[in-house]
Design an enzyme around this catalytic site. Structure first.
Site, short mmCIF file in Angstrom:
data_model
loop_
_atom_site.label_atom_id
_atom_site.label_comp_id
_atom_site.label_asym_id
_atom_site.label_seq_id
_atom_site.Cartn_x
_atom_site.Cartn_y
_atom_site.Cartn_z
N HIS A 63 43.66 35.20 42.42
CA HIS A 63 42.37 35.83 42.69
C HIS A 63 42.35 36.43 44.09
O HIS A 63 41.90 37.57 44.28
CB HIS A 63 41.26 34.79 42.51
CG HIS A 63 39.88 35.34 42.62
ND1 HIS A 63 39.08 35.06 43.71
CD2 HIS A 63 39.16 36.14 41.80
CE1 HIS A 63 37.91 35.66 43.53
NE2 HIS A 63 37.94 36.33 42.38
N ASP A 105 37.36 38.62 39.10
CA ASP A 105 36.58 37.40 38.88
C ASP A 105 36.70 36.90 37.45
O ASP A 105 36.85 35.70 37.20
CB ASP A 105 35.12 37.63 39.24
CG ASP A 105 34.89 37.81 40.73
OD1 ASP A 105 35.85 37.67 41.51
OD2 ASP A 105 33.74 38.10 41.12
#
Length: 138
Positions: A63, A105
């Site tokens: 991420h 996300d």
């Protein structure tokens, strides 16, 4: 630095991006980002260094890498269109940055769900001082 992430989430008066990401995480894992992920391992939360501790921490590392590719975007605060229904996260149409942040996300939240079986409570409030050595490359 990780404490800043919690403060930011708590101080946002309107639904900002960090709250959207928290909702995605809760939707996928049934766990709140705070406390389960905000201080987990070496990469979950704000910043990171060293090697990811496990599969959950690797989700956060990936991420971070995803955000790193979006240097021109306001990854922490841009609000993006998305929906949570029928067991899926769907990113909506928005600006290029909004769509990319949402995808980072979404992928991270789904990764955290896949790694639930190996989640280690011992990494839940892992001290930064134990995250040593060079970081992996993205």
């Amino acid at each position: 630095m990780r404490a800043l992430w919690i403060v930011a989430v708590l101080l946002v008066g309107v639904e900002g991006h960090l709250l959207q990401f928290n909702k995605m995480i809760k939707f996928e894992t049934r766990k709140n980002a705070i406390p389960f992920y905000a201080f987990y391992g070496c990469y979950c939360g704000w910043g990171g260094r060293g090697r990811p501790k496990d599969a959950t921490d690797r989700c956060c590392f990936v991420h971070d890498c995803c955000y790193g590719k979006l240097a021109k975007c306001n990854t922490k605060w841009d609000i993006y269109p998305y929906s949570l229904k029928s067991g899926y996260i769907t990113c909506g149409k928005g600006t290029w940055c909004e769509e990319q942040i949402c995808e980072c996300d979404r992928v991270a939240a789904e990764c955290l769900r896949r790694s639930l079986s190996t989640y280690k409570y011992g990494y839940m409030f892992y001290p930064d001082s134990r995250c040593r050595g060079p970081s992996e490359t993205c």
